[in-house]
Design a protein around this motif. Sequence first.
Motif, PDB file in Angstrom:
ATOM      1  N   GLY A  67       4.083   7.168   2.091  1.00 51.92           N
ATOM      2  CA  GLY A  67       3.984   7.878   0.816  1.00 51.92           C
ATOM      3  C   GLY A  67       5.133   8.838   0.543  1.00 51.92           C
ATOM      4  O   GLY A  67       5.319   9.268  -0.598  1.00 51.92           O
ATOM      5  N   GLY A  68       5.921   9.172   1.570  1.00 53.05           N
ATOM      6  CA  GLY A  68       7.058  10.058   1.350  1.00 53.05           C
ATOM      7  C   GLY A  68       8.314   9.314   0.919  1.00 53.05           C
ATOM      8  O   GLY A  68       9.333   9.931   0.614  1.00 53.05           O
ATOM      9  N   PHE A  69       8.247   7.987   0.888  1.00 55.44           N
ATOM     10  CA  PHE A  69       9.428   7.237   0.454  1.00 55.44           C
ATOM     11  C   PHE A  69       9.559   7.256  -1.066  1.00 55.44           C
ATOM     12  O   PHE A  69       8.573   7.350  -1.790  1.00 55.44           O
ATOM     13  CB  PHE A  69       9.373   5.795   0.951  1.00 55.44           C
ATOM     14  N   SER A  70      10.794   7.112  -1.507  1.00 55.36           N
ATOM     15  CA  SER A  70      11.100   7.185  -2.933  1.00 55.36           C
ATOM     16  C   SER A  70      10.724   5.885  -3.647  1.00 55.36           C
ATOM     17  O   SER A  70      10.444   4.869  -3.019  1.00 55.36           O
ATOM     18  CB  SER A  70      12.608   7.387  -3.100  1.00 55.36           C
ATOM     19  N   ALA A  71      10.782   5.950  -4.976  1.00 54.82           N
ATOM     20  CA  ALA A  71      10.519   4.772  -5.799  1.00 54.82           C
ATOM     21  C   ALA A  71      11.475   3.629  -5.446  1.00 54.82           C
ATOM     22  O   ALA A  71      11.087   2.462  -5.409  1.00 54.82           O
ATOM     23  CB  ALA A  71      10.657   5.137  -7.275  1.00 54.82           C
ATOM     24  N   ASP A  72      12.732   3.968  -5.140  1.00 55.48           N
ATOM     25  CA  ASP A  72      13.708   2.931  -4.792  1.00 55.48           C
ATOM     26  C   ASP A  72      13.341   2.201  -3.512  1.00 55.48           C
ATOM     27  O   ASP A  72      13.436   0.967  -3.439  1.00 55.48           O
ATOM     28  CB  ASP A  72      15.102   3.554  -4.589  1.00 55.48           C
ATOM     29  N   SER A  73      12.949   2.994  -2.501  1.00 55.60           N
ATOM     30  CA  SER A  73      12.560   2.373  -1.227  1.00 55.60           C
ATOM     31  C   SER A  73      11.329   1.510  -1.429  1.00 55.60           C
ATOM     32  O   SER A  73      11.226   0.420  -0.865  1.00 55.60           O
ATOM     33  CB  SER A  73      12.218   3.428  -0.174  1.00 55.60           C
ATOM     34  N   LEU A  92       0.848  -1.186   0.000  1.00 55.40           N
ATOM     35  CA  LEU A  92       0.000   0.000   0.000  1.00 55.40           C
ATOM     36  C   LEU A  92       0.883   1.236   0.000  1.00 55.40           C
ATOM     37  O   LEU A  92       1.800   1.351   0.832  1.00 55.40           O
ATOM     38  CB  LEU A  92      -0.882   0.012   1.259  1.00 55.40           C
ATOM     39  N   TYR A  93       0.600   2.143  -0.908  1.00 53.54           N
ATOM     40  CA  TYR A  93       1.411   3.358  -1.043  1.00 53.54           C
ATOM     41  C   TYR A  93       0.409   4.484  -1.260  1.00 53.54           C
ATOM     42  O   TYR A  93       0.028   4.787  -2.396  1.00 53.54           O
ATOM     43  CB  TYR A  93       2.342   3.167  -2.242  1.00 53.54           C
ATOM     44  N   LEU A  94      -0.089   5.036  -0.171  1.00 51.92           N
ATOM     45  CA  LEU A  94      -1.289   5.863  -0.213  1.00 51.92           C
ATOM     46  C   LEU A  94      -1.173   7.088   0.682  1.00 51.92           C
ATOM     47  O   LEU A  94      -0.437   7.079   1.661  1.00 51.92           O
ATOM     48  CB  LEU A  94      -2.483   5.022   0.283  1.00 51.92           C
ATOM     49  N   ARG A 142      10.417   0.063  -4.188  1.00 49.68           N
ATOM     50  CA  ARG A 142      10.812  -1.123  -4.940  1.00 49.68           C
ATOM     51  C   ARG A 142      11.431  -2.189  -4.040  1.00 49.68           C
ATOM     52  O   ARG A 142      11.076  -3.361  -4.107  1.00 49.68           O
ATOM     53  CB  ARG A 142      11.824  -0.750  -6.026  1.00 49.68           C
ATOM     54  N   SER A 143      12.344  -1.778  -3.156  1.00 48.51           N
ATOM     55  CA  SER A 143      13.017  -2.792  -2.335  1.00 48.51           C
ATOM     56  C   SER A 143      12.023  -3.450  -1.378  1.00 48.51           C
ATOM     57  O   SER A 143      12.126  -4.634  -1.076  1.00 48.51           O
ATOM     58  CB  SER A 143      14.215  -2.203  -1.588  1.00 48.51           C
ATOM     59  N   ARG A 144      11.033  -2.679  -0.930  1.00 50.50           N
ATOM     60  CA  ARG A 144      10.029  -3.254  -0.028  1.00 50.50           C
ATOM     61  C   ARG A 144       9.071  -4.184  -0.781  1.00 50.50           C
ATOM     62  O   ARG A 144       8.669  -5.225  -0.249  1.00 50.50           O
ATOM     63  CB  ARG A 144       9.268  -2.139   0.691  1.00 50.50           C
ATOM     64  N   ILE A 145       8.707  -3.791  -1.987  1.00 50.22           N
ATOM     65  CA  ILE A 145       7.852  -4.669  -2.804  1.00 50.22           C
ATOM     66  C   ILE A 145       8.582  -5.975  -3.099  1.00 50.22           C
ATOM     67  O   ILE A 145       8.033  -7.065  -2.977  1.00 50.22           O
ATOM     68  CB  ILE A 145       7.451  -3.966  -4.122  1.00 50.22           C
ATOM     69  N   ASP A 146       9.848  -5.838  -3.439  1.00 52.43           N
ATOM     70  CA  ASP A 146      10.670  -7.019  -3.754  1.00 52.43           C
ATOM     71  C   ASP A 146      10.787  -7.943  -2.561  1.00 52.43           C
ATOM     72  O   ASP A 146      10.593  -9.147  -2.673  1.00 52.43           O
ATOM     73  CB  ASP A 146      12.103  -6.576  -4.112  1.00 52.43           C
ATOM     74  N   ASP A 147      11.161  -7.357  -1.430  1.00 49.03           N
ATOM     75  CA  ASP A 147      11.426  -8.173  -0.250  1.00 49.03           C
ATOM     76  C   ASP A 147      10.187  -8.964   0.168  1.00 49.03           C
ATOM     77  O   ASP A 147      10.281 -10.124   0.552  1.00 49.03           O
ATOM     78  CB  ASP A 147      11.905  -7.288   0.905  1.00 49.03           C
ATOM     79  N   ALA A 148       9.026  -8.324   0.071  1.00 49.20           N
ATOM     80  CA  ALA A 148       7.791  -8.998   0.502  1.00 49.20           C
ATOM     81  C   ALA A 148       7.187  -9.852  -0.605  1.00 49.20           C
ATOM     82  O   ALA A 148       6.297 -10.655  -0.361  1.00 49.20           O
ATOM     83  CB  ALA A 148       6.775  -7.958   0.977  1.00 49.20           C
ATOM     84  N   LYS A 169       1.578   7.703  -7.915  1.00 52.36           N
ATOM     85  CA  LYS A 169       1.556   6.689  -8.979  1.00 52.36           C
ATOM     86  C   LYS A 169       2.863   6.642  -9.778  1.00 52.36           C
ATOM     87  O   LYS A 169       3.359   5.547 -10.082  1.00 52.36           O
ATOM     88  CB  LYS A 169       0.336   6.940  -9.881  1.00 52.36           C
ATOM     89  N   PRO A 170       3.468   7.794 -10.116  1.00 54.93           N
ATOM     90  CA  PRO A 170       4.727   7.717 -10.874  1.00 54.93           C
ATOM     91  C   PRO A 170       5.811   6.928 -10.143  1.00 54.93           C
ATOM     92  O   PRO A 170       6.601   6.220 -10.781  1.00 54.93           O
ATOM     93  CB  PRO A 170       5.139   9.190 -11.025  1.00 54.93           C
ATOM     94  N   ALA A 171       5.845   7.029  -8.825  1.00 56.16           N
ATOM     95  CA  ALA A 171       6.852   6.266  -8.080  1.00 56.16           C
ATOM     96  C   ALA A 171       6.566   4.768  -8.168  1.00 56.16           C
ATOM     97  O   ALA A 171       7.489   3.953  -8.241  1.00 56.16           O
ATOM     98  CB  ALA A 171       6.889   6.718  -6.622  1.00 56.16           C
ATOM     99  N   VAL A 172       5.276   4.420  -8.170  1.00 56.90           N
ATOM    100  CA  VAL A 172       4.927   3.003  -8.312  1.00 56.90           C
ATOM    101  C   VAL A 172       5.360   2.524  -9.699  1.00 56.90           C
ATOM    102  O   VAL A 172       5.978   1.462  -9.844  1.00 56.90           O
ATOM    103  CB  VAL A 172       3.407   2.786  -8.108  1.00 56.90           C
ATOM    104  N   ASP A 173       5.067   3.329 -10.727  1.00 56.30           N
ATOM    105  CA  ASP A 173       5.467   2.959 -12.094  1.00 56.30           C
ATOM    106  C   ASP A 173       6.974   2.725 -12.168  1.00 56.30           C
ATOM    107  O   ASP A 173       7.448   1.748 -12.748  1.00 56.30           O
ATOM    108  CB  ASP A 173       5.065   4.057 -13.084  1.00 56.30           C
ATOM    109  N   GLN A 174       7.697   3.635 -11.547  1.00 53.71           N
ATOM    110  CA  GLN A 174       9.160   3.531 -11.572  1.00 53.71           C
ATOM    111  C   GLN A 174       9.635   2.296 -10.792  1.00 53.71           C
ATOM    112  O   GLN A 174      10.543   1.588 -11.231  1.00 53.71           O
ATOM    113  CB  GLN A 174       9.728   4.793 -10.932  1.00 53.71           C
ATOM    114  N   ALA A 175       8.992   2.056  -9.651  1.00 50.51           N
ATOM    115  CA  ALA A 175       9.393   0.904  -8.835  1.00 50.51           C
ATOM    116  C   ALA A 175       9.143  -0.413  -9.570  1.00 50.51           C
ATOM    117  O   ALA A 175       9.829  -1.401  -9.330  1.00 50.51           O
ATOM    118  CB  ALA A 175       8.637   0.911  -7.508  1.00 50.51           C
TER     119      ALA A 175
END
Length: 656
Positions: free
Chosen positions: A166-172, A139-141, A174-180, A201-207
């Motif tokens: 929601g203040g975390f970057s696309a990289d952060s 969840l990124y809301l 991404r690593s959380r999506i990956d890990d889980a 949404k752009p950060a999600v796209d990038q992640a």
Amino acid sequence: MSSQIDHLLDEDRRFAPDPAFAANAVAKPELYERAKADREGFWAEQSRELLDWSTPFTQVLDWSNPPFAKWFADGALNVAYNCLDRHVEAGHGDRVALYFEGEPGDSRAVTYAELTDEVKRLANVLTEMGVGEGDRVALYLPMIPEAVASMLAVARIGAVHSVVFGGFSADSLRSRIDDAGAKLVITADGGWRKGKVSPLKPAVDQALEDRGGLGPQATVEKVLVVRRGDNEVDWIEGRDVWYHDVVPQASAEHEAQAFPAESPLFILYTSGTTGKPKGILHTSGGYLTQAAFTHRNVFDLHPENDVYWCTADIGWITGHSYVVYGPLANGATQVLYEGTPEFPEPGRWWDVIEKYKVTIFYTAPTAIRGFMKQGRQIPQARDLSSLRLLGSVGEPINPEAWMWYREVIGAGKTPVVDTWWQTETGAIMVSALPGITETKPGSAQVPLPGIAVDVVDEKGEPVGQGGGGLLVITEPWPSMLRGIWGDPDRFVETYWKMFQDKGYYFAGDGARLDEDGDIWLLGRVDDVMNVSGHRLSTAEIESALVAHDATAEAAVVGASDETTGQAVVAFVILKESFLREHSAEGLANDLRAWVGAQIGPIARPRDVYIVGELPKTRSGKIMRRLLRDVAEGREVGDTTTLADTAVMSVISAQVR
Ligand code: WTA
């Protein structure tokens, strides 16, 4: 090296409970007696009283394989049912669950019946999208009702949420999506922050960008997008789905199925001081028991009358336990505010309190010190008379900030509860109970009923009253973390290795016990300074600095020093009212002398730097490690977890 921490600061103000408050208080002194007589029996009673179990449990704690605990393991329940349906079934469907206040000024009241309906529809949508028991959903809301609904809908179907701030970057992200290994991401086009739509949404796209077939591409199948900011978004057909296209259309029939008490409820990543973020795992029955128990007793919740407001973002544990699970399990009415404290002007939070007649308010010391910096005239221009209880969490609250909170926000009469706990503990562990405890400014005070903590030396021996050392939790507790996602060794190593033979959980915080046995948090052990062989706590020296009229906020660090080993170096933010009438010139010397007089020459800072900002994490904790780099003239280390990465260059320039 000794782990004893010297104690220097004395505080003798006391506030006895008001008899009228005590007479109506939810928490009764018998709680302590009962828990002392039979700790596990006490938790079992609380759990049965506070929650609805579909399959009642017969086992309480299983500690046969420490440190991997199981609580209420043969019971089954549905967490979302406990937070929603049962209140509607009990006739409280019309009670407001959420008073949503958007930053631009839009507002919406969501009743328990409406929230239940929304969660049922969303649960059907998630199932339709292929999410099932045990699957992870990221969840990124922003702080909107859909965020609360999303957490509950995921819980309702037995899936596991991982909320990423929601203040975390696309990289952060991404690593959380990956890990889980998340299967679905729920996000929004953006959320309102300081008068602008901050895009998500752009950060999600990038992640989720393709990285040669590696990473989240492999796991994330769908992205569900809430429209909040009305800004343009890129769209990937087949992957992206608008929330408003599917949720209102879905069936509102959804029967909650029960899941075993130890089913994972959520993963929440916490960064710690170094290394890769740890995915802290919490499960269902024990977590919800302690979240509900603490929310009810520590905040003296009378759900039929109170309007409760916790300012934490759902991206942090405080938002999980004290915006979503605790309050909703207890059928509370609460405020959910989207934006920042200072938009469109510095008094926005006080306007919200006035508008909704908030009675219980829970926030962080960093916010309180920020308001002290701006001056009391701002809250005093609002009607805050509805408030009857104030809480603090996240860092040690300096006695002066505590006093300001009680006097200026609480009209000199509301109890203030300073609550100590962690992402890992899941719920409050140490706090005064309003109506029972005589409060002391600056002290978190006593373990809650059913919780066992101690302050020990490095061998695990109790330091006793009057001593300082390391805070440990000596017995398992219902809402304890069940592990680090995918890394059991790191779980054992990080929290249990230090006192392996005693079986204590090591929290990483320094603490001291005063003559009455009350607990004072002294800061992270990693931040403790060693000056001429004395171990000094950051919290005490910072509190002494904040007790000076000119100071709003302070951070101290130990910098290497040829004569004393380490020397105290202080970074100080001044109050605006002081700056209007005085110049900062010469103040550094005054402050050094002040600390010397307040707590003794050993604590007198070698250097005092007057600065405009301090480096803080996104949850408002001061990052002393970076200040240490500046104080020792080194290049400043990794600043990526700072809320505002520019702060360190400003501070470095000011210090030079
Ligand atoms: C600190 C936040 C002093 C402490 C709920 C802890 C506190 C860390 C207090 C956990 C308090 C939290 N007094 N220090 N009342 N509350 N802390 O995981 O260092 O974001 O270990 O959980 O915050 O931070 P976390």
